[in-house]
Write an enzyme that holds these catalytic residues in place. Structure first.
Site, short mmCIF file in Angstrom:
data_model
loop_
_atom_site.label_atom_id
_atom_site.label_comp_id
_atom_site.label_asym_id
_atom_site.label_seq_id
_atom_site.Cartn_x
_atom_site.Cartn_y
_atom_site.Cartn_z
N SER A 19 -30.87 -34.00 -2.23
CA SER A 19 -29.78 -33.73 -1.30
C SER A 19 -28.69 -34.77 -1.45
O SER A 19 -28.95 -35.91 -1.88
CB SER A 19 -30.33 -33.76 0.14
OG SER A 19 -29.28 -33.86 1.09
N TYR A 29 -35.41 -38.14 6.27
CA TYR A 29 -35.06 -37.18 5.22
C TYR A 29 -34.23 -37.86 4.13
O TYR A 29 -34.51 -37.70 2.93
CB TYR A 29 -34.27 -36.03 5.84
CG TYR A 29 -33.93 -34.92 4.88
CD1 TYR A 29 -34.88 -33.99 4.48
CD2 TYR A 29 -32.63 -34.78 4.39
CE1 TYR A 29 -34.57 -32.95 3.62
CE2 TYR A 29 -32.31 -33.76 3.52
CZ TYR A 29 -33.27 -32.85 3.14
OH TYR A 29 -32.95 -31.83 2.27
#
Length: 265
Positions: A142, A155
């Protein structure tokens, strides 16, 4: 038919039952690969029934971070053809504030996002070696690995670790012909965003405006665009690409926000 099956290339896709994972599976099936889907639950996978009946797909139910589940995926892949690709797409979207949750809880949240990549890569590399093939692994990362979003520390940290893992795997196993790369995704249209769009809500208008501002291309990405990049990295067209982290983010990671930024004339 059996001769054709033995020579068919197979890829494992974790978290392949919906969203981005499903788009990846559909793209690989369209390229005449067989695909093993690893999913935590055996739900809403009827769209795979035809491919399964044609021995072009199989589903392994279980935690993608479990070594035993990864080994089952290898066995399923070898029953369909020659395992040559592995896509570590499974992720856990749950975050916490470090000062509230504490280090132990946050470490476990990071582990739950990193472990599927470790289990998948271990199983894939071992299988590639046994088969004597130069396989390819793609890890889904990401933009948050490099530019953290407030409130998403577990995350963002896990994705940063996955990008480091990608480079280390490429270095360790490159001499055996194994390529390992990652895709750093920007925002991608999800079922939740589409539901907002269908409802025509004010919330969707706000989200759409934010997406236009965040991405220089003026929109969020489509799952099919991610799938195209995965298919490329798994293919021979990417035969000299390894250890790379490829942004698939519409320019998001390259943009710097500044109060003096000027629009194009």
């Amino acid at each position: 038919m059996q001769h054709e099956q033995r020579h068919r290339e197979v890829a494992v896709v974790t978290g392949g039952g919906q969203g981005i994972g499903r788009a990846i599976v559909e793209r690989l099936l369209a390229e005449d690969r067989a695909v093993v889907v690893v999913e935590l639950r055996d739900e809403a996978l009827e769209w795979l029934d035809e491919a399964i009946s044609e021995s072009r797909a199989w589903v392994v139910v279980g935690d993608a971070g479990d070594d035993a589940v990864a080994e089952r995926a290898v066995a399923a892949a070898e029953s369909l053809g020659a395992l040559t690709g592995w896509v570590n797409n499974a992720a856990v979207f749950r975050d916490a504030w470090l000062h509230e949750a504490g280090g132990t809880v946050v470490a476990e949240m990071i582990r739950r996002n990193l472990q599927p990549c470790l289990a998948g890569a271990a199983a894939a590399v071992a299988a590639f070696r046994v088969q004597g093939v130069a396989g390819s692994i793609v890890n889904i990362s990401s933009h948050q690995a490099q530019r953290a979003v407030r409130g998403a520390l577990p995350y963002a940290t896990a994705k940063a670790a996955i990008e480091g893992l990608t480079r280390a795997l490429a270095v360790d196993y490159g001499p055996w012909g194994v390529r390992v790369n990652a895709l750093a995704l920007g925002s991608v249209v999800t079922e939740r965003l589409r539901a907002l769009e269908d409802a025509g809500t004010e919330a969707y208008a706000r989200v759409e405006a934010a997406m236009r501002e965040l991405h220089p291309l003026g929109r969020a990405g489509e799952a099919g665009e991610v799938a195209d990049a995965v298919a490329f990295l798994l293919s021979e067209r990417a035969s000299f690409i390894s250890g790379a982290v490829l942004p698939v983010d519409g320019g998001r990671s390259g943009q710097g926000h500044d109060p003096e930024a000027a629009p194009p004339s």
